[in-house]
Design an enzyme around this catalytic site. Structure first.
Site, PDB file in Angstrom:
ATOM      1  N   ARG A  17       0.954  -1.273   0.231  1.00  0.00           N
ATOM      2  CA  ARG A  17       0.174  -0.066   0.007  1.00  0.00           C
ATOM      3  C   ARG A  17       0.945   1.383   0.007  1.00  0.00           C
ATOM      4  O   ARG A  17       0.693   2.015  -0.428  1.00  0.00           O
ATOM      5  CB  ARG A  17      -0.909   0.152   1.264  1.00  0.00           C
ATOM      6  CG  ARG A  17      -0.433  -0.097   2.750  1.00  0.00           C
ATOM      7  CD  ARG A  17      -1.332   0.089   3.843  1.00  0.00           C
ATOM      8  NE  ARG A  17      -0.872  -0.435   4.849  1.00  0.00           N
ATOM      9  CZ  ARG A  17      -1.264   0.025   6.112  1.00  0.00           C
ATOM     10  NH1 ARG A  17      -2.329   0.520   6.284  1.00  0.00           N
ATOM     11  NH2 ARG A  17      -0.792  -0.322   7.366  1.00  0.00           N
ATOM     12  N   GLU A  65     -19.402   5.319   0.016  1.00  0.00           N
ATOM     13  CA  GLU A  65     -18.603   4.832  -1.158  1.00  0.00           C
ATOM     14  C   GLU A  65     -19.598   5.014  -2.528  1.00  0.00           C
ATOM     15  O   GLU A  65     -18.715   5.261  -3.723  1.00  0.00           O
ATOM     16  CB  GLU A  65     -18.154   3.334  -0.910  1.00  0.00           C
ATOM     17  CG  GLU A  65     -17.230   2.963   0.051  1.00  0.00           C
ATOM     18  CD  GLU A  65     -17.570   3.366   1.428  1.00  0.00           C
ATOM     19  OE1 GLU A  65     -18.777   3.383   1.864  1.00  0.00           O
ATOM     20  OE2 GLU A  65     -16.643   3.465   2.387  1.00  0.00           O
ATOM     21  N   PHE A  90     -15.198  -2.463   0.893  1.00  0.00           N
ATOM     22  CA  PHE A  90     -16.251  -1.419   1.169  1.00  0.00           C
ATOM     23  C   PHE A  90     -16.590  -0.682  -0.268  1.00  0.00           C
ATOM     24  O   PHE A  90     -17.861  -0.531  -0.679  1.00  0.00           O
ATOM     25  CB  PHE A  90     -15.789  -0.340   1.976  1.00  0.00           C
ATOM     26  CG  PHE A  90     -15.323  -0.619   3.262  1.00  0.00           C
ATOM     27  CD1 PHE A  90     -15.760  -1.791   3.847  1.00  0.00           C
ATOM     28  CD2 PHE A  90     -14.307  -0.291   3.835  1.00  0.00           C
ATOM     29  CE1 PHE A  90     -15.371  -2.250   5.121  1.00  0.00           C
ATOM     30  CE2 PHE A  90     -13.800  -0.681   5.175  1.00  0.00           C
ATOM     31  CZ  PHE A  90     -14.292  -1.856   5.782  1.00  0.00           C
TER      32      PHE A  90
HETATM   33  C1  LIG Z   1     -18.301   1.453   4.601  1.00  0.00           C
HETATM   34  C2  LIG Z   1     -17.034   1.617   5.284  1.00  0.00           C
HETATM   35  N1  LIG Z   1     -16.206   2.752   4.868  1.00  0.00           N
HETATM   36  C3  LIG Z   1     -14.762   2.757   5.416  1.00  0.00           C
HETATM   37  C4  LIG Z   1     -14.745   2.163   6.779  1.00  0.00           C
HETATM   38  C5  LIG Z   1     -13.219   2.353   7.316  1.00  0.00           C
HETATM   39  N2  LIG Z   1     -13.453   3.105   8.621  1.00  0.00           N
HETATM   40  C6  LIG Z   1     -13.266   2.473   9.640  1.00  0.00           C
HETATM   41  S1  LIG Z   1     -13.742   3.558  11.237  1.00  0.00           S
HETATM   42  C7  LIG Z   1     -13.737   4.803  10.152  1.00  0.00           C
HETATM   43  C8  LIG Z   1     -14.145   6.197  10.827  1.00  0.00           C
HETATM   44  C9  LIG Z   1     -15.361   6.080  11.571  1.00  0.00           C
HETATM   45  O1  LIG Z   1     -15.572   7.327  12.063  1.00  0.00           O
HETATM   46  P1  LIG Z   1     -16.679   7.721  12.945  1.00  0.00           P
HETATM   47  O2  LIG Z   1     -17.968   7.025  12.532  1.00  0.00           O
HETATM   48  O3  LIG Z   1     -16.730   8.965  13.480  1.00  0.00           O
HETATM   49  O4  LIG Z   1     -16.385   6.826  14.264  1.00  0.00           O
HETATM   50  P2  LIG Z   1     -15.252   7.072  15.404  1.00  0.00           P
HETATM   51  O5  LIG Z   1     -14.022   6.148  15.143  1.00  0.00           O
HETATM   52  O6  LIG Z   1     -15.024   8.501  15.477  1.00  0.00           O
HETATM   53  O7  LIG Z   1     -15.910   6.431  16.653  1.00  0.00           O
HETATM   54  C10 LIG Z   1     -13.885   4.439   8.716  1.00  0.00           C
HETATM   55  C11 LIG Z   1     -13.675   5.448   7.705  1.00  0.00           C
HETATM   56  C12 LIG Z   1     -15.590   1.416   7.072  1.00  0.00           C
HETATM   57  N3  LIG Z   1     -15.485   0.721   8.369  1.00  0.00           N
HETATM   58  N4  LIG Z   1     -16.826   1.056   6.365  1.00  0.00           N
END
Ligand SMILES: Cc1ncc(C[n+]2csc(CCOP(=O)(O)OP(=O)(O)O)c2C)c(N)n1
Ligand SMILES: [Mg+2]
Lengths: 325, 281
Positions: A17, A65, A90
């Site tokens: 990556r 997405e 995703f």
């Molecule tokens: C559909 C999807 N896209 C991307 C991700 C990758 N991802 C995991 S946690 C996260 C951020 C989540 O932010 P938030 O909802 O604010 O949760 P927090 O960690 O702040 O509690 C992302 C983008 C995912 N899990 N699912």
């Protein structure tokens, strides 16, 4: 277990990556039309390298997405070359219909990067793993599908993408890969498989990390007097029918190996070609109708039979079948 | 039946501290996971499971009358597992197998793989729809359970959340309670920098929801709001509690650095974190 060790390959320090991030940044520097769309994972996919240098050409569309793909396709319509980057799981699973209409059917020039493909993302577990991405891509007729096997081919694939007509899918990965090719003058032509080891007793056909595993397996088999050809099938579509037919006719036995479900992956596509061109005994190394749990990547590869040892076992078996035939 | 146990606020605060410690140990031992995302909704989860809000039976995890709790932000799995084990669903020892090969304590929750895990989540955006399904099913079956769904703020960027929000209002899901862990950060940065969510209250209101705002770390406020929301069930309006929280709450250097998202603390950092959490006892 260290990938490529038995074959004498040098492991890259950088996960694939990170190599992708470097390659994308290089491309963004030389091609002002390149824009990058992120699904709030730029830190994981390393698309953020572009964000840091060219913030104006980087768009985080957020955890959305379907919208990500649509906006990317719109940018293509506006004359830019989008790289739409997220985890392959995703991205493909959430936005399949958007990819189908706005990207595949529309035959736009764009690249989708499916990062964290396969099971080697490890501990985050099955909800995040991309074990069906190649099968899903297979359902989108106009896509060129590329699975780089090492740092050099990742660079070459990213560089080549904007010159390919129509949409492109490139799979990226969380783990480091060994160097199979030189970084300069890398032999990489879209749609043309590379013979990375010569042999006459069977051919191991792999993509991604399974090319290195295949080379490891070939080294072990050589000690037993079995000489395996190893074919890097870095492009799944268009498939190099000539190289596969030659493998069948010249070595008479084939093992396919991939970090993907057996259903609809590389191997099942190779099998179709072999069945039509020159049926020979085949064996398949891949995931057998399972969701893989969380765990250390190397432990998982072992548990789910995706190691060089498994390719060796399949190799012995297929050679036996060839002799019996 | 644990759920009727009434605990003092001090006991609940201590319970919350224990959950934070368990999340720390689990993720540090696993060498990966999402401690900061698990620490922000600790008081909310404590109030639900230990403040007498959820009706559940650890020895009968799929009791049909149970209140549902759906962890839509699935990466906070360590918190869910810790809460379930403290609630008596399974032995605490299981927690230390988080993310191990062969362990049912998966990196993200898989429905039914551990008792009490109600839904498979980890691809964000899916939990509110599942919650609405449980509401409609409960209505059809003549049951009167409530359904709680914990959402991330970044997660609210997902279109499916708003599809579910619209449908929930349409179906008058008064017993659907969303709790939004509004910690102001997503994975790659501050929400306000990545994708503007505000005006958040107005958005939910315009989708037909009744909106409540609380300090998500004030257990008394969280509990009283959860009580209020229960009483409003008959209005038929879905309820959302926007819980203002701090990502990484409880460990100062994690609170201060959003790049801790999705990273476990190493042994040294864990020691410092333990000291900080112990100091608040
Ligand atoms: C559909 C999807 N896209 C991307 C991700 C990758 N991802 C995991 S946690 C996260 C951020 C989540 O932010 P938030 O909802 O604010 O949760 P927090 O960690 O702040 O509690 C992302 C983008 C995912 N899990 N699912
Ligand atoms: Mg958040």
């Amino acid at each position: 277990m260290q990938l490529g060790k038995q074959a004498g390959l040098k492991l890259s320090d950088a996960p694939l990556r990170n190599v992708f991030g470097d390659a994308l940044l290089d491309l963004a520097k030389s091609n002002p039309k390149v824009v990058v769309l992120d699904g709030d994972l730029g830190n994981s996919t390393k698309a953020e390298y572009v964000r840091n240098e060219f913030p104006e050409r980087f768009f985080n569309i957020g955890i959305a997405e379907s919208n990500l793909v649509g906006v990317g396709a719109g940018l293509a319509g506006a004359g830019f070359y989008p790289f739409i980057v997220s985890f392959s799981s995703f991205l493909l699973c959430n936005a399949y219909d958007q990819i189908r209409l706005a990207v595949a059917m529309s035959e736009i020039d764009a690249t989708i990067i499916g990062s964290h493909g396969g099971i080697t993302l490890g501990k985050d577990g099955p909800t995040q793993m991309g074990i069906e991405d190649l099968a899903l891509m297979g359902g989108l007729p106009t896509f060129t599908i590329i699975v780089p096997s090492d740092p050099a081919t990742m660079h070459a694939a990213v560089k080549a993408a904007p010159d390919i007509k129509g949409p492109v899918f490139i799979r990226s990965s969380r783990v480091p890969m060994p160097f199979i090719y030189p970084m300069e003058d890398t032999p990489f032509e879209v749609g043309k498989a590379n013979v990375v080891r010569e042999g006459t007793d069977l051919t191991i056909i792999g993509c991604g990390m399974m090319v290195s595993a295949g080379l490891d397996a070939a080294a072990v088999l050589a000690e037993e007097g079995i000489e395996a050809r190893v074919l890097d099938l870095h492009t799944i579509r268009p498939m190099d029918i000539g190289a596969i037919a030659a493998a069948a006719s010249e070595t008479g036995a084939i093992v396919c190996a991939e970090e993907h479900l057996l259903q609809g992956g590389m191997g099942s596509n190779v099998a179709r070609v072999v069945a039509e061109e020159n049926p020979v005994p085949m064996r398949f190394v891949g995931l057998k109708d399972v969701y893989v749990e969380s765990g250390d990547p190397w432990d998982l590869l072992k548990k789910y039979n995706l190691t060089a040892d498994d390719i060796v076992a399949a190799g012995r078996e297929v050679v036996k079948a060839k002799k019996a035939a | 039946m644990k759920s009727t146990a009434t605990k003092s606020y001090d006991e609940l605060r201590e319970q919350a501290r224990q959950l934070r410690l368990d999340v720390l140990e689990m993720t540090t031992k696993a060498g990966s996971g999402h401690p900061s995302s698990s620490w922000s909704p600790v008081e909310v989860v404590t109030a639900l499971y230990f403040g007498g809000m959820l009706r559940y039976r650890p020895d009968e995890p799929w009791w049909p009358e149970r209140d549902r709790f759906i962890m839509s932000k699935g990466h906070a799995a360590p918190l869910l597992y810790a809460a379930l084990s403290h609630a008596g669903y399974f032995e605490r020892e299981e927690l230390w197998r988080l993310r191990d090969v062969g362990s049912p304590v998966q990196g993200h929750p898989i429905q039914g793989m551990m008792p009490g895990v109600e839904a498979t989540t980890g691809s964000l955006g899916q939990g509110l729809s599942l919650g609405l399904g449980h509401v409609l099913g409960g209505r059809l079956a003549g049951k009167n359970y409530r359904v709680y769904v914990l959402l991330g703020d970044g997660e609210c960027e997902a279109g499916q959340i708003w599809e579910a929000a619209m449908a929930a209002a349409h179906f008058k899901a008064g017993n659907l309670v969303a709790i939004l862990d509004y910690n102001k950060f997503q994975e790659t940065g501050p929400i306000s920098r990545e994708i503007a969510l505000e005006p958040l209250v107005d958005k939910w209101k315009s989708f037909g929801w009744n909106v409540h705002e609380v300090n998500g770390h004030d257990i008394e406020e969280v509990l009283s709001t959860l009580q209020l929301v229960k009483q409003l069930e008959a209005t038929g309006q879905p309820q959302i509690i926007i819980a203002h929280t701090i990502k990484g709450k409880g460990v100062s250097f994690v609170e201060a650095d959003f790049t801790f998202h999705g990273r476990a603390l190493n042994a040294e950092q864990a020691e410092l974190a333990r000291e900080e959490l112990d100091a608040t006892r």
